[in-house]
Design an enzyme around this catalytic site. Sequence first.
Site, mmCIF file in Angstrom:
data_model
loop_
_atom_site.group_PDB
_atom_site.id
_atom_site.type_symbol
_atom_site.label_atom_id
_atom_site.label_comp_id
_atom_site.label_asym_id
_atom_site.label_seq_id
_atom_site.Cartn_x
_atom_site.Cartn_y
_atom_site.Cartn_z
ATOM 1 N N GLU A 146 0.526 -9.153 -4.062
ATOM 2 C CA GLU A 146 -0.308 -8.211 -4.907
ATOM 3 C C GLU A 146 -1.143 -9.381 -5.938
ATOM 4 O OE1 GLU A 146 2.460 -5.871 -7.178
ATOM 5 O OE2 GLU A 146 2.255 -4.301 -5.724
ATOM 6 N N GLU A 308 4.837 -1.457 0.196
ATOM 7 C CA GLU A 308 5.869 -1.210 -0.784
ATOM 8 C C GLU A 308 5.730 0.236 -1.327
ATOM 9 O OE1 GLU A 308 5.986 -3.881 -4.123
ATOM 10 O OE2 GLU A 308 5.672 -5.552 -2.929
#
Length: 652
Positions: A146, A308
């Site tokens: 991320e 995720e």
Amino acid sequence: MPSGLWYGADYNPEQWPERVWAEDVALMREAGVNLVTVNVFGWASIEPAAGEYDFARLDRVLDLLHDGGIAVDLATATAAPPPWFSLAHPEVLPVDAAGLRLSYGSRQAFCASSPVYRSAAVGLATTLANRYAGHPALAMWHVHNEYGCHAPQCFCDVSTVDFRDWLRRRYADLDALNAAWGTDFWSQRCTDWEQVQPPRRTVTFANPGQVLDWRRFCSDAQLACFVAERDVLERLSPGVPVTTNLMAGNVYDLDYWAWSAELTGGDRWVSNDHYLIGDDPREPGAQVAFAADLSRGIARGTPWLLMEHSTSAVNWQPRNYAKPPGQLRRDSLSHVARGSEGALFFQWRASRAGAEKWHSAMLPHAGTDSAVWRSVVALGADLRSLADVRGSRVVADVAVLLDYPSVWAQEAPAQPSADLVAYPEVLRWHAALWRAGVTADVVHPCADLSPYRLVVAPSLYLVSDSAADHLASFVDRGGALVVGPYSGLVDPADRVRPAPLPGAFASLLGIRVEEHLPMRPGETVRLSDGSVGSVWSEALAAPDAVVERTYPDGSPAVTRRGSAWYVSTRLDDPSLEALLARVAGGSPYPPGVDGVWRVHPDGRSYLFLFNHGRHDAEVAIAGRDLLTGARWPSRTTVPAGGVVVLDVVARA
Ligand code: GAL
């Protein structure tokens, strides 16, 4: 590589004694897990001191997983520099807009422009690629984690120099920069590159052109970090897919269209992380749909991967709501319906310590005698029965336009109204289409629009000439376009376009905006057809358009020139949904049901049906449910809260 869909999670065995690992693998097999992300925060574990590597544990983890038939998405671990690194290189720690250098102690505490950080990250990726490129468990490389999640901007002196270089490449000379930023205003003219700096904290509004370029630069700086690691992995480990997990949907600090160019083609994969926001006004189904439709757009219509999401509650919102029964299944399968080639979670086993110990997991603190675990095992079975879906493409003939710099430009301070915020408007328009039973791609304004019959532009405050021309030719070819308020006004440098407004769209829409008329908090306006606006209105003339709806004083509120619509107020949700449903045509599904098609090139077609309502619903279509094996000869019942995936043979 599994031939069907992927199923798994982040697996952080370094948090656990080794005796737990065998149980982990046994339970993963019970749940049907076939892919786990390993080493995502493992830097301190594999390099406990500068240049001292210890791979013994990671070797054993990879071997154990491979023996258990579980593939590995191996992360480069560069998202969390360990304390020894930060102490040795304090200049890498990020600096905020007020000049405060932040400490290590959480994660992602680095400056993306730092050559010291970049070389350490590339070094780690190189070491890992040299060691594991040939490991049989390796299915995919997972770069970083991320990008931009916690420190998307760093205002340090190193970033300042990097920003100046970036500006030199964009503008070539200082005169062009001064012209673009309009520095004659407030005596901001720079006469030497040394005077150019990031929009550091200052006494009042910073220069909006500078802020906009800064946000572009910050996105590019993070992207450069990704590209540097990716290139090493592709060189040393050819043929192994490479990805990095994005945060498309909830986060818009990075220009994911620029990232798309670096994440597609060859063995590259777009992957995305998505978490429901408990207090988001949109339904969970709409939140998932937007994130997935945007991920697919970033992947340019090709399959992508949900890297995720959560089995139940997260732990980073003010109130973290558990998912009610059925929600986990609907969320995961919605991502699959919308193009994901599987469903992975954060994380496999709930942590006993650390900042995320109260975050849900596939294996919760409650253990296997729990509803979450039973749902996890059931989802594994669902995904196995959907194996044939892999490789098929989502069908959408409507698009929602999103442009990150436009969103950023509109977020600069000193706008006519603080209440008209671009990104939430894009989400709201997409949600209105979702409620109307429409599957939409989320794409850049310059994307190929030929697959679409309808394009909506909820908020394009900033638009380039080429994007405006592109939309005009889409309309010329017969496409329908709906443009939201406060659009077409500024050029890519955030300079107001010359009259008539709305600048780039004045002739396409056949209108003139004379003045913006923001509304007071709580004020509403009822249009001639009964629809309701708030927040925003405009003094509008329609010299070359049909007036579809008027304000109470009879002036135009919603206009149409041919198939190009303009909406000059912020319609409330029901009014927006009614308008978009009218332009898009009726929904083929009953209220509360959304349906998404995935189709193989050879014609094999699957219709995913989700019933978000409280009552069973019937859809007039025949097929065999891949999840249950049930055959529906003419009408299919979708149970309340349930999912049906029809194998339809030929698409209706
Ligand atoms: C993601 C992150 C994970 C974990 C998760 C919790 O943003 O990549 O490492 O923190 O959030 O929801």
